[in-house]
Design an enzyme around this catalytic site. Sequence first.
Site, short mmCIF file in Angstrom:
data_model
loop_
_atom_site.label_atom_id
_atom_site.label_comp_id
_atom_site.label_asym_id
_atom_site.label_seq_id
_atom_site.Cartn_x
_atom_site.Cartn_y
_atom_site.Cartn_z
N GLY A 135 -2.54 4.82 6.74
CA GLY A 135 -1.68 3.64 6.82
C GLY A 135 -0.89 3.40 5.56
N GLU A 136 -0.76 2.15 5.20
CA GLU A 136 0.05 1.74 4.07
C GLU A 136 -0.72 2.03 2.77
OE1 GLU A 136 2.24 -2.33 2.45
OE2 GLU A 136 1.28 -2.31 4.43
N ARG A 151 5.54 10.29 -6.10
CA ARG A 151 4.70 9.21 -5.61
C ARG A 151 3.36 9.77 -5.12
NH1 ARG A 151 2.23 7.80 -0.31
NH2 ARG A 151 1.87 5.56 -0.36
N ILE A 152 2.27 9.10 -5.47
CA ILE A 152 0.93 9.46 -5.02
C ILE A 152 0.37 8.30 -4.21
CG2 ILE A 152 -1.43 9.98 -5.75
CD1 ILE A 152 -0.20 11.36 -8.21
N GLY A 153 -0.12 8.60 -3.04
CA GLY A 153 -0.65 7.57 -2.16
C GLY A 153 -2.16 7.46 -2.23
N ASP A 154 -2.74 6.90 -1.19
CA ASP A 154 -4.19 6.67 -1.18
C ASP A 154 -4.99 7.91 -0.80
OD1 ASP A 154 -5.22 6.23 1.99
OD2 ASP A 154 -3.08 6.03 1.63
N THR A 176 -0.79 10.28 8.42
CA THR A 176 -1.89 10.98 7.76
C THR A 176 -2.97 11.46 8.74
OG1 THR A 176 -1.53 9.66 5.81
CG2 THR A 176 -3.71 10.58 6.05
#
Length: 330
Positions: free
Chosen positions: A250-251, A227-230, A199
């Site tokens: 990151g994660e 999928r949606i991340g942060d 990112t």
Amino acid sequence: MGGWAIAVHGGAGVDPNLPPQRQEEAKQLLTCCLNLGISALRSSLPAIDVVELVVRELEIDPLFNSGRGSALTAKGTAEMEASIMDGPRRRCGAVSGLTTVKNPISLARLVMEKSPHSYLAFSGAEEFARQQGVELVDNEYFITEENLGMLKLAKEANAIVFDYRIPAVGLESCSAGAGAMESVMQMNGLPISIYAPETVGCVVVDSQGRCAAATSTGGLMNKMSGRIGDSPLIGAGTYACDLCAVSCTGEGEAIIRATLARDVAAVMEYKGLGLQEAVNYVMKERLDEGKAGMIAVSRNGEVGYGFNTTGMFRGCATEDGFVEISFDNN
């Protein structure tokens, strides 16, 4: 107020043994983007304009995981997401599931400024992009040979890849044998030829003390479609207010659980911590076993960062002349 400050990141999870050529390419890109931001700040551009400008530049270059060069879904497509936040009034805009928008961060800003909403996704976001006349491209524009190779390896290992890691069994299935793989230069157990980036983000405080943050990504390699991340979630991957601005990397699932970016502002406000103290506290106390990194600026012109991975590509500068470009703890 302590003058302007800017920080930019190209993702957490960097192997300290990254080949010198890769290190140099990343540092050159971060230097270019940092200088772009510095020039804009010296020209008195507002913080919100600067973060968009810098992240657009990162989205255009395929080196990191945003825009062109985005990580690929299990279907082999790019689904991108981004968010932007203007600290003074806590205005924000976010987008997810983009497949044709050349610069997701600019569409996120249009959501903030030209729509009644804060977040648009998938077909609705794409339709809004067409209405706003932003530049559109075929999905193939975002796909690189390196990421196709990384996706192939991830599929053979039956893994979703975060910060360049993949189970060793996947490597064995992709080689003629363990002996053959030993002769290949590796990074976190992966052949360098299938390096996968992370990112991008930028945080800025301008000379008026206005803070802003922007984050953009293609997400996880081999992620499920949808999928949606942060990164597009305000308070998780991106946050800005009158105190500070934060961008995380990151994660994603761990960052979401921790509402990591917002927590930096919260402990500054409620515990009275300084910027770097707040970053250190949140990185230590809120991530559980998650792996992540962040960059931050305060309204006082301070910069801070933290990561619990093997490294994080980052650059920062302040009005008093401090400049740093690095990816490890040195």
